[in-house]
Design a protein around this motif. Structure first.
Motif, PDB file in Angstrom:
ATOM      1  N   ASP A 196       3.607  32.858 -98.076  1.00 24.12           N
ATOM      2  CA  ASP A 196       2.866  31.961 -97.420  1.00 24.12           C
ATOM      3  C   ASP A 196       3.708  30.720 -96.604  1.00 24.12           C
ATOM      4  O   ASP A 196       3.209  29.833 -96.363  1.00 24.12           O
ATOM      5  CB  ASP A 196       1.855  31.318 -98.173  1.00 24.12           C
ATOM      6  CG  ASP A 196       0.575  32.184 -98.447  1.00 24.12           C
ATOM      7  OD1 ASP A 196       0.369  33.062 -97.725  1.00 24.12           O
ATOM      8  OD2 ASP A 196       0.067  31.754 -99.278  1.00 24.12           O
ATOM      9  N   ALA A 214      -1.392  33.529-102.741  1.00 20.73           N
ATOM     10  CA  ALA A 214      -0.888  33.602-101.631  1.00 20.73           C
ATOM     11  C   ALA A 214      -1.660  34.648-100.907  1.00 20.73           C
ATOM     12  O   ALA A 214      -2.324  35.583-101.277  1.00 20.73           O
ATOM     13  CB  ALA A 214       0.594  34.028-101.523  1.00 20.73           C
ATOM     14  N   GLU A 267      -0.249  35.719 -97.527  1.00 22.22           N
ATOM     15  CA  GLU A 267       0.673  36.475 -96.557  1.00 22.22           C
ATOM     16  C   GLU A 267       2.185  36.772 -97.419  1.00 22.22           C
ATOM     17  O   GLU A 267       2.655  35.574 -97.771  1.00 22.22           O
ATOM     18  CB  GLU A 267       0.870  35.634 -95.343  1.00 22.22           C
ATOM     19  CG  GLU A 267       1.848  36.385 -94.359  1.00 22.22           C
ATOM     20  CD  GLU A 267       1.936  35.910 -93.126  1.00 22.22           C
ATOM     21  OE1 GLU A 267       2.841  36.239 -91.900  1.00 22.22           O
ATOM     22  OE2 GLU A 267       1.612  34.607 -92.838  1.00 22.22           O
TER      23      GLU A 267
END
Length: 277
Positions: A223, A112, A114
């Motif tokens: 994400d 990921a 974010e």
């Protein structure tokens, strides 16, 4: 449809079998259905065999292609929601070894880019001192030496500037006295120092003030594709876009309650100072 955490692995196969049955009832071959849905025949086959989890867009296309009535659509959507939900109870995690959970989390953090963490009642391992991690595992009946080491290794991901982290911690999470006062002061100081990292945004939510939204769980959004929700007995994994969207919206509301930057550091420093006589 009732929600039974112990049966959350079953709806994926039930959904696959139901979609296959509905396609046959509609008198369509897999190839004809694929053409109507603008997807490959192999993807239809993988969906019907439970090897691929269909997206909501996939389901909409399939249900439209077979002209499903409203009651069938409702059943399929309910199954799809459960098929996108997994339950990992704490007992099974302990049987497998808690360090394996750390490896799984490290894999999520590697893939990921974010991250949104909402921490309701305690500080997550990525932000913890070794003393805090050790204390958080003190009641585990197993040897946690490897788990502690793995948690500390995972903290290196915070230095990866290709990733963005937002942490929201309630005042309770920060100040719950898991450690003796001096050690708690060091833990809180660590939070304040991490707030200087360019790719880390750390906010604290003080108890004071009016906050009409009441969060019920600790959760993490990866994400916009996965949410993990933690409680005392285990972890729920949510992949349904509706569930993810709800948690993204909740996180945005909670962000509005938080202090960031210099305000957060000042508050953390005052809480650290209050730990010491």
């Amino acid at each position: 449809m009732t929600f039974d955490p112990q049966q959350l692995g079953q709806p994926k196969q039930e959904l696959a079998a139901l979609l296959k049955e509905l396609r046959k009832r509609a008198g369509l071959t897999g190839d004809r259905l694929a053409r109507r849905c603008h997807m490959s025949q192999s993807k239809v086959s993988r969906i019907e065999n439970g090897k691929v989890r269909p997206s909501l867009l996939d389901l909409e296309g399939i249900l439209r292609a077979i002209a499903a009535p409203p009651e069938v659509i409702e059943e399929v959507v309910a199954l799809a929601r459960l098929a996108n939900t997994e339950w990992h109870n704490l007992r099974s995690l302990r049987r497998r070894g808690l360090e394996k959970k750390q490896s799984e989390l490290a894999a999520l953090e590697s893939s990921a880019t974010e991250f949104r963490f909402f921490l309701l009642s305690m500080i997550t391992g990525l932000l913890s001192t070794p003393e805090y991690i050790r204390a958080s595992l003190a009641h585990s009946p197993a040897d946690v030496t490897k788990t502690i080491a793995r948690k500390l290794e995972r903290q290196e991901v915070l230095c990866d500037t290709t990733k963005r982290f937002t942490f929201l911690l309630t005042e309770q999470a920060v100040r719950w006295p898991l450690l003796p006062p001096a050690a708690m002061a060091l833990q809180i100081d660590r939070l304040a120092s991490l707030n200087h990292l360019a790719n880390v945004r750390l906010g604290v939510i003080p108890i004071a003030g009016h906050k009409p939204m009441v969060p019920m769980d600790t959760f993490t959004v990866y994400d916009n594709t996965l949410v993990t929700v933690e409680n005392t007995t285990g972890v729920v994994f949510l992949r349904d876009p509706r569930d993810i969207g709800m948690h993204v919206d909740l996180f945005a509301t909670l962000e509005d309650y938080a202090l960031f930057g210099e305000e957060a550091r000042a508050l953390l420093t005052s809480w650290s100072d209050e730990c010491l006589p």
